[in-house]
Scaffold this active site. Sequence first.
Site, PDB file in Angstrom:
ATOM      1  CG  HIS A 118      -4.485   1.090   3.830  1.00  0.00           C
ATOM      2  ND1 HIS A 118      -3.473   0.601   2.991  1.00  0.00           N
ATOM      3  CD2 HIS A 118      -5.655   1.497   2.987  1.00  0.00           C
ATOM      4  CE1 HIS A 118      -4.616   0.581   1.879  1.00  0.00           C
ATOM      5  NE2 HIS A 118      -5.321   0.709   2.037  1.00  0.00           N
ATOM      6  CB  CYS A 157      -0.933  -0.406   0.921  1.00  0.00           C
ATOM      7  SG  CYS A 157      -0.393  -0.262   2.702  1.00  0.00           S
ATOM      8  CG  ASP A 184      -7.445   2.418  -1.105  1.00  0.00           C
ATOM      9  OD1 ASP A 184      -6.248   1.904  -1.143  1.00  0.00           O
ATOM     10  OD2 ASP A 184      -7.409   1.432   0.399  1.00  0.00           O
TER      11      ASP A 184
END
Length: 640
Positions: A246, A204, A261
């Site tokens: 994250h 991520c 995202d």
Amino acid sequence: MELKKDSNAVSIDMLLIVHSEKRRAAQGAHSDRPADPGAPPQRRGGLQGVGNGIRRWQKLEGNDLCGTQLTVEVHARDAMPQLFKKFSLAKRLQVDKNGNTRPRQPGGKDTHAYPWDRSSLKSMSLDLRQFEKLDTYASQVTVKSGLEELVSDLLQEAHSDLEIVRAIWIWICHHIEYDIEAAQEKDRQAFKPTAILQTQKTNCDGYAGLFERMCRIAGVQCVTVPGYSKGFGYQLGQSFSGEFDHAWNAVFLEGRWHLVDSTWGSGLVDSSTSKFTFLYNEFYFLTHPALFIEDHFPDNKNWQLLKPPQSLRQFENSMYHKSEFYNKGMLSAQPQTSIIKTVNGKATVTIESCAPTLFMFMLNGKQEHGLLSLRKNGMKLDVYPPTAGTHKLQIFAKGNSEIYSSVLEYTLKCHCADMDVRLPAELHQPVGPSWFSEQMGITKPSHPEPVIYTSDGRCSVSFGVEEGISVLASLHGDDGPVTEETQRRYIFQLHREKRTELKVQLPHAGKFALKIFVKKRQEPGNYLFVFNYLICCTNTKVNWPVFPESFGNWGVDNELLEPLSGVLPANRNVPFKLKLHGVAKALVKGQDTWPLTLSPEGYWEGSCSTAGCREVYVMVLENANHSFYSYILKYQVNAQ
């Protein structure tokens, strides 16, 4: 300044735009942690255009350059400069007290109201059809050399900041794979854009860093936002503390900050195999902040883009709706807590959707112990855990696709199970008629509710049937294995004026599933399950026999009035009364043959002695010119 290329060259003006920027100490290095919202942007490229505007991006050579960067736009003498009009950074970037450029911090005009107002899944008005051509193009662009050239190729079909961001988003989501091993080992090299382009894998941090870098090369404000997430490995009700797990992005478009995202937009990790699968998810592109907060909690509350902002405790305790909940058209669910305590051994969940939707559920991995009924805009589910303790409830929705997707998960806390509620294992979903059964050709049911109560063990259910539709029904209890034929023998099917009637006789007290199937007569294949009723009887004296066995020549419009029991008493004269269509003669055959006569009311009537026989048949002659009789019904005779 004029340039002459040859004798035919035209004179042109060269506009020099000089932008000073304080570089980071180590030029070319990419932070292995998510960037701070106020960190100065890293710029690696400039613009070079020829003709009326900007044609392409060109990489600036030399990674060790510091201080001043030179961006040159070349245009015809009679053309207006386009650089600031199309890609002006002056309006996008603020300058801090040290003279460094930095993105504007989110403010009041960036916020959206909480809770969600159901207006849109996006934070800005979008028609996704406008991106079809761009999406196709961006998904097919390949890496040739470096990041700047990749961005240059993507921008060939992007003509606004929104399209630039969309092209970058689509490319990343379709080309970058989540690297589980690197994420577990915290391999920082795997997070750098150069390494990501080579391996096309990252975690991520890498997704967010790559997205930010590509946006900034393209001249669009973007920051990386670290925080907590309800992603892979999340357990309902868990608390969050310590290191952030994250990272995602905020991007500045049309005067406001928006959230994306690309990690979760690219695919998912199978919890059982820990393998990544590309599965594009539109939900995480410019997601409405009131929905984004359900599974993303930023380190800085300002990046929630919400008014009022939510606390970490609210984030931990709030109901987690998976992205598919909204992708499938769900609007809300009750209760709004992820942990449900049963009341008298029962838990109820309702979902509201914006369109008719098919649902299913699983309790502890099995489709049992619940009554799920469909509504025009949602569903209702009553669950009865079989034992006290903690249970996992999963709810799935089908939407417009052919695949059921998990949309909700609950944890059920059952203090005391209701031992009087034992639903048949064969009770499938949905229970009761609905918009779906109507869509399948079953209309105007006599019993609109999913549960039928009978005191004497008998009931009659009827409904309209559309032209060309055949109906099949079967009865299922939990009294051990029975043949498919026996399951149907407790139901006798009649047809009257486009309505089908199902006469049901229960073999004993208890709970039974009456399953309804349909099939188009002219089409090959099997019958399709549509819905079932739950039939309940508490009378322990109930002990009905099966109906008579019917054969293929029993017409769909025939009607049996008597005898309805498939088992006849021995040594008795038994009366028969039937309505038969398209027959010339009818008779009953036992030890002897007994003819039936046609009454003025249109019924074939007569009687038959059961003496000396174990089986009795009803037979018909369809053509008076023929002598061959066909079997249509069969009865058993009780042993003496």
